[in-house]
Design a protein around this motif. Structure first.
Motif, short mmCIF file in Angstrom:
data_model
loop_
_atom_site.label_atom_id
_atom_site.label_comp_id
_atom_site.label_asym_id
_atom_site.label_seq_id
_atom_site.Cartn_x
_atom_site.Cartn_y
_atom_site.Cartn_z
N PRO A 1 39.33 44.23 37.80
CA PRO A 1 38.92 44.36 39.20
C PRO A 1 38.82 43.00 39.90
N ALA A 2 38.35 41.97 39.18
CA ALA A 2 38.24 40.63 39.78
C ALA A 2 39.62 40.08 40.11
N GLN A 3 40.60 40.31 39.24
CA GLN A 3 41.96 39.83 39.51
C GLN A 3 42.58 40.58 40.68
N ILE A 4 42.34 41.88 40.75
CA ILE A 4 42.86 42.67 41.87
C ILE A 4 42.25 42.18 43.18
N PHE A 5 40.94 41.92 43.17
CA PHE A 5 40.28 41.42 44.37
C PHE A 5 40.87 40.07 44.79
N GLY A 6 41.09 39.20 43.81
CA GLY A 6 41.67 37.89 44.11
C GLY A 6 43.06 38.02 44.73
N THR A 7 43.86 38.96 44.22
CA THR A 7 45.20 39.20 44.76
C THR A 7 45.12 39.64 46.22
N VAL A 8 44.17 40.54 46.51
CA VAL A 8 44.01 41.03 47.87
C VAL A 8 43.57 39.91 48.82
N VAL A 9 42.61 39.11 48.38
CA VAL A 9 42.13 38.01 49.21
C VAL A 9 43.26 37.04 49.53
N HIS A 10 44.06 36.71 48.51
CA HIS A 10 45.20 35.83 48.73
C HIS A 10 46.15 36.40 49.78
N THR B 1 47.24 20.47 47.85
CA THR B 1 45.88 20.68 48.36
C THR B 1 45.36 22.06 48.00
N PHE B 2 44.14 22.12 47.49
CA PHE B 2 43.46 23.38 47.25
C PHE B 2 42.61 23.74 48.46
N ILE B 3 42.66 25.01 48.86
CA ILE B 3 41.69 25.56 49.79
C ILE B 3 40.74 26.42 48.95
N ALA B 4 39.50 25.97 48.80
CA ALA B 4 38.51 26.70 48.01
C ALA B 4 37.63 27.52 48.96
N VAL B 5 37.52 28.82 48.70
CA VAL B 5 36.69 29.68 49.54
C VAL B 5 35.72 30.43 48.64
N GLU B 6 34.44 30.39 49.01
CA GLU B 6 33.41 31.03 48.21
C GLU B 6 33.43 32.55 48.38
N LYS B 7 33.02 33.24 47.30
CA LYS B 7 33.08 34.71 47.26
C LYS B 7 31.79 35.37 47.73
N GLN B 8 30.81 34.57 48.12
CA GLN B 8 29.53 35.10 48.60
C GLN B 8 29.16 34.42 49.91
N PRO B 9 28.31 35.07 50.74
CA PRO B 9 27.88 34.43 51.98
C PRO B 9 27.31 33.06 51.72
N PRO B 10 27.60 32.08 52.57
CA PRO B 10 28.29 32.18 53.87
C PRO B 10 29.80 32.06 53.78
N TYR B 11 30.39 32.29 52.61
CA TYR B 11 31.84 32.20 52.41
C TYR B 11 32.36 30.82 52.83
N ALA B 12 31.68 29.81 52.31
CA ALA B 12 32.00 28.43 52.67
C ALA B 12 33.41 28.06 52.21
N VAL B 13 34.04 27.15 52.94
CA VAL B 13 35.41 26.72 52.67
C VAL B 13 35.46 25.20 52.56
N ALA B 14 36.26 24.70 51.63
CA ALA B 14 36.48 23.26 51.50
C ALA B 14 37.92 23.03 51.07
N CYS B 15 38.49 21.90 51.45
CA CYS B 15 39.88 21.56 51.12
C CYS B 15 39.90 20.27 50.29
N TYR B 16 40.67 20.28 49.22
CA TYR B 16 40.74 19.13 48.32
C TYR B 16 42.20 18.81 47.99
N THR B 17 42.63 17.59 48.36
CA THR B 17 43.96 17.13 48.01
C THR B 17 43.86 16.30 46.75
N LEU B 18 44.64 16.67 45.72
CA LEU B 18 44.56 15.97 44.45
C LEU B 18 45.27 14.62 44.53
N SER B 19 44.72 13.65 43.81
CA SER B 19 45.38 12.35 43.68
C SER B 19 46.59 12.50 42.77
#
Length: 210
Positions: free
Chosen positions: A38-47, A190-208
């Motif tokens: 179920p977690a993988q299916i949810f991740g696929t849908v979010v993507h 670059t990764f876009i990281a989005v949290e799965k719980q409120p407030p659904y915070a977002v951060a972007c990280y570009t790898l060296s």
């Protein structure tokens, strides 16, 4: 991502991680019949919702609140599975919508994704052994390669641990090499990281490069 991609016999980023662990682990994974959790299916849908926000929900997944243990529920589930779309609950749909909106409300994340080619399925010849490789790349655009990750904690400290723990850096190297083989040049990743719980915070990280 189409089922044909998963059937393609080529080395993926996840396969490379397993192969680095041992050839036996890689072989076992390739031979195993896996049912998405179920977690993988949810991740696929979010993507799908984040990368293709203008597509109708019906073309991406099915939303049902059924008791799969009943005869009617089992028949309905089998019907939906034949169609091939992920099945999620109404509650998960609401969460996925909030995560999608949070990503697109984030100025840097929205800038990274705007105008990108999304859900790019690529093949190339890579690594010193010159093996056939494949990659399901979330997005490629003017800012380079972009990959969406759902997470519990998008803070720099926590996400840095995720990068190490889950081998995200290996995935980045795999895709960077693939894009270089196909299109030339070393693309930023670059990764876009989005949290799965409120407030659904977002951060972007570009790898060296390291």
């Amino acid at each position: 991502m189409e089922n044909d991609y998963f059937k393609l016999e080529a080395l993926s980023a996840s396969g490379a991680k397993l192969l680095a662990r041992s050839p036996a682990h890689y072989k076992a994974a390739m031979e195993m019949q896996r049912t998405p959790t179920p977690a993988q299916i949810f991740g696929t849908v979010v993507h799908a919702m984040i990368l293709e926000p203008h597509k109708s929900h019906a073309s991406l997944f099915s939303v049902k609140e059924l008791n799969w243990t009943t005869k009617e529920g089992k028949e309905e589930k089998a019907k939906l599975e034949r169609i091939g779309l992920p099945i999620i609950s109404v509650a998960d749909l609401d969460k996925a919508l909030r995560m999608r909106d949070s990503v697109w409300a984030h100025s840097h994340a929205a800038e990274l994704l705007t105008g990108c080619r999304t859900e790019v399925e690529a093949t190339w010849t890579g690594y010193e052994a010159k093996v056939k490789c494949k990659g399901g790349i979330d997005a490629i655009g003017a800012s380079g390669i972009v990959d969406v990750k759902t997470t519990i904690d998008a803070s720099p400290e926590a996400f840095a641990r995720n990068i190490r723990q889950y081998g995200y850096y290996m995935q980045a190297a795999h895709y960077i090499d693939g894009v270089a083989e196909i299109e030339g040049g070393i693309a930023p990743f670059t990764f876009i990281a989005v949290e799965k719980q409120p407030p659904y915070a977002v951060a972007c990280y570009t790898l060296s490069n390291d």
